[in-house]
Design an enzyme around this catalytic site. Structure first.
Site, PDB file in Angstrom:
ATOM      1  N   ASP A  61     -15.132  -7.371   8.166  1.00 43.69           N
ATOM      2  CA  ASP A  61     -16.022  -6.464   8.791  1.00 43.69           C
ATOM      3  C   ASP A  61     -15.703  -5.088   8.395  1.00 43.69           C
ATOM      4  O   ASP A  61     -16.016  -3.832   9.115  1.00 43.69           O
ATOM      5  CB  ASP A  61     -15.714  -6.386  10.121  1.00 43.69           C
ATOM      6  CG  ASP A  61     -14.373  -6.414  10.599  1.00 43.69           C
ATOM      7  OD1 ASP A  61     -13.274  -6.216   9.566  1.00 43.69           O
ATOM      8  OD2 ASP A  61     -13.909  -6.193  11.790  1.00 43.69           O
ATOM      9  N   HIS A  95     -11.038  -5.923   8.340  1.00 46.27           N
ATOM     10  CA  HIS A  95     -10.162  -7.243   8.544  1.00 46.27           C
ATOM     11  C   HIS A  95     -10.601  -8.312   7.572  1.00 46.27           C
ATOM     12  O   HIS A  95     -11.859  -8.041   6.930  1.00 46.27           O
ATOM     13  CB  HIS A  95     -10.563  -7.924  10.003  1.00 46.27           C
ATOM     14  CG  HIS A  95      -9.952  -7.001  10.922  1.00 46.27           C
ATOM     15  ND1 HIS A  95     -10.771  -6.290  11.677  1.00 46.27           N
ATOM     16  CD2 HIS A  95      -8.857  -6.551  11.398  1.00 46.27           C
ATOM     17  CE1 HIS A  95     -10.411  -5.337  12.544  1.00 46.27           C
ATOM     18  NE2 HIS A  95      -9.009  -5.520  12.413  1.00 46.27           N
ATOM     19  N   SER A 104      -4.197  -6.178  14.664  1.00 44.54           N
ATOM     20  CA  SER A 104      -5.341  -7.192  14.576  1.00 44.54           C
ATOM     21  C   SER A 104      -5.257  -8.397  13.468  1.00 44.54           C
ATOM     22  O   SER A 104      -5.868  -9.359  13.576  1.00 44.54           O
ATOM     23  CB  SER A 104      -6.513  -6.097  14.259  1.00 44.54           C
ATOM     24  OG  SER A 104      -6.410  -5.670  12.817  1.00 44.54           O
TER      25      SER A 104
END
Ligand SMILES: *[C@@H]1O[C@H](CO)[C@@H](O)[C@H](O)[C@H]1NC(C)=O
Ligand SMILES: *[C@@H]1O[C@H](CO)[C@@H](O)[C@H](O)[C@H]1NC(C)=O
Ligand SMILES: *[C@@H]1O[C@H](CO)[C@@H](O)[C@H](O)[C@H]1NC(C)=O
Ligand SMILES: *[C@@H]1O[C@H](CO)[C@@H](O)[C@H](O)[C@H]1NC(C)=O
Ligand SMILES: *[C@@H]1O[C@H](CO)[C@@H](O)[C@H](O)[C@H]1NC(C)=O
Ligand SMILES: *[C@@H]1O[C@H](CO)[C@@H](O)[C@H](O)[C@H]1NC(C)=O
Ligand SMILES: *[C@@H]1O[C@H](CO)[C@@H](O)[C@H](O)[C@H]1NC(C)=O
Length: 418
Positions: A361, A364, A56
């Site tokens: 969040d 990240h 990610s």
């Protein structure tokens, strides 16, 4: 600064005062050398494409196209739509593409609106290097597209895009030219989920640590496979520290370091990075035509937790977009989600100023942090060899460094580290 370097190259003591005559005497032969001697020509790398592999930290829409798409307020800072990225805006890979004036990378797995003419992104959120155990895959946290799969996808991508180009028509214009595969930059950012998976499976720190060599071996094997398909320039990020709320909240181990990061995680991450760096040294021997840069993103990320104020950040351990607990992060509801707490509807939206926040969040980094990290690592100050991103196609560090010292008179700050 420029003149003191020139003078020391020419054997003048750096304190010598010199008049205009001396200046022109010094500068003329210098310019002549630069123009006439091709050995001294330092060209910035002109990468026509980027192929990225990872999780990610660099997913620009892969997981979103397949299993889980982020919802608003993801993307609110830059794209004003979630854009398949797990951040409020751009990722490091976006800043990398931008720095070469290349378009943002389309995700290989995205079937809609993609344009691969200047590269493709095989990263997906949750990806690991090695296939995670079935227990962990079952609870849905990790992506099935681990690095071996990303390599297979790249292999098929390479051959199929060329078939499509040969067929011509509109689709052909969306595919990279054949020569781009050798000229492209190949970027990697993966490993965080392998380490996290171990901790989430309640392995001891020693057990997770013991699995590191397998992770790194598997990483190297994939780099070799990608090289065998013609890749030549590699830019490899190491893995970041355990300072993110997701790790702080979910891992059983409790010991924190001075800055509130998880000590056990950092120990393993550092061992991983050490092994990765060694593996890169070996890869350079095994792959003689490759230019491989190891990038210490860990140190830059960690500096955001160690000294946030210095860099204009605050509450580094607290998620901007989340809900509950010490870190504004909990399993009650995630960023962009809605739930009911004591009869009241709660929406996990974003904080007021994401531009001064490190964590978006709970897992990240914010666009602001990503930009900060990019600005630091692109200079080469955190790389081995210590060449800036735009020089990372060059294999012979000795030659390039000698030229950089002579050529880049005005700004040598990025060479500070050696
Ligand atoms: C694909 O991207 C390239 C580079 O940004 C651009 O020149 C080209 O027009 C795009 N193709 C389509 C069909 O949008
Ligand atoms: C790890 O331990 C925690 C707390 O004891 C437990 O809730 C969780 O189910 C365990 N996880 C695994 C994968 O065994
Ligand atoms: C991990 O393993 C390496 C190599 O055996 C060792 O040097 C290091 O201390 C270990 N770290 C932890 C946290 O166990
Ligand atoms: C819900 O209400 C109870 C009782 O008033 C309170 O103790 C608890 O902290 C509340 N929970 C949250 C998440 O606000
Ligand atoms: C925590 O997240 C909420 C959204 O649920 C946000 O409004 C708030 O500003 C965040 N708190 C901090 C300290 O960032
Ligand atoms: C390469 O990047 C460095 C700093 O990151 C910059 O100072 C330099 O001008 C760039 N060189 C070229 C040829 O673009
Ligand atoms: C790199 O360049 C230096 C200086 O030009 C040269 O002496 C050296 O042999 C080169 N090394 C390799 C591996 O090509």
């Amino acid at each position: 600064m420029c003149f003191s370097i020139l003078m020391s190259l020419m054997g003048f003591p750096s304190t010598t005062k010199f008049n205009n005559l001396y200046v022109s005497f010094l500068v003329v032969p210098f310019i002549a050398i630069t123009i006439l001697n091709p050995v001294f020509a330092t060209k910035g790398c002109n990468f026509p494409a980027i192929f990225n592999f990872g999780d990610s930290n660099s997913d620009t829409g892969g997981l979103a196209a397949t299993l889980l798409a982020p919802t608003p307020p993801y993307g609110e800072t830059y794209f004003h739509t979630p854009s398949g990225r797990f951040s409020d805006g751009r990722l490091i890979i976006d800043f990398i593409a931008q720095s070469f004036r290349l378009p943002y990378l389309s995700a290989y797995l995205d079937s809609l609106g993609t344009n691969f003419s200047h590269g493709a992104n095989f990263a997906t959120a949750g990806s690991t290097i090695t296939l995670p155990s079935s227990i962990i895959r079952l609870n849905g946290r990790f992506s099935p597209f681990f690095l071996d799969v990303q390599y297979t996808q790249f292999r098929d991508f390479k051959s199929r895009t060329q078939l499509i180009r040969h067929q011509g028509g509109i689709s052909a214009t969306l595919m990279p030219k054949e020569e781009y595969f050798a000229k492209a930059l190949y970027t990697f950012d993966i490993g965080q989920n392998d380490i996290t998976a171990g901790f989430l499976a309640n392995m001891t720190v020693q057990q997770v640590n013991t699995s590191v060599p397998d992770m790194v071996n598997s990483f190297s094997a994939n780099v070799k496979n990608i090289y065998d398909l013609g890749a030549r320039s590699f830019w490899i990020h190491n893995t970041g520290p355990g300072c993110i709320p997701f790790i702080l909240v979910n891992v059983l181990s409790t010991e924190r370091d001075t800055y509130g990061c998880l000590k056990a995680y950092n120990d393993v991450a550092q061992y991983f990075n050490h092994e990765l760096k060694e593996a890169v040294v070996q890869l350079r021997k095994d792959l003689p035509l490759a230019a491989i840069t190891y990038v210490d993103a860990y140190s830059v990320k960690y500096s955001l937790f160690r000294n946030p104020k210095k860099y204009g950040f605050e509450h580094p351990l607290v998620a901007c977009c989340g809900y509950g607990g010490e870190y504004n992060y909990s399993s009650i509801v995630g960023c962009g989600g809605t739930t009911e707490v004591n009869g009241t509807k709660v929406f996990a939206g974003s904080c007021e100023e994401s531009s001064v926040r490190v964590i978006w969040d709970g897992i990240h980094y914010t666009e602001a942090a990503n930009k900060f990290i990019f600005d630091k690592i692109s200079t080469g100050a955190f790389s081995d060899p210590p060449l800036p991103l735009n020089m990372s196609c060059h294999r012979n560090y000795t030659k390039i460094r000698r030229h950089l010292v002579a050529d880049q008179c005005t700004d040598l700050s990025y060479m500070a580290q050696f």
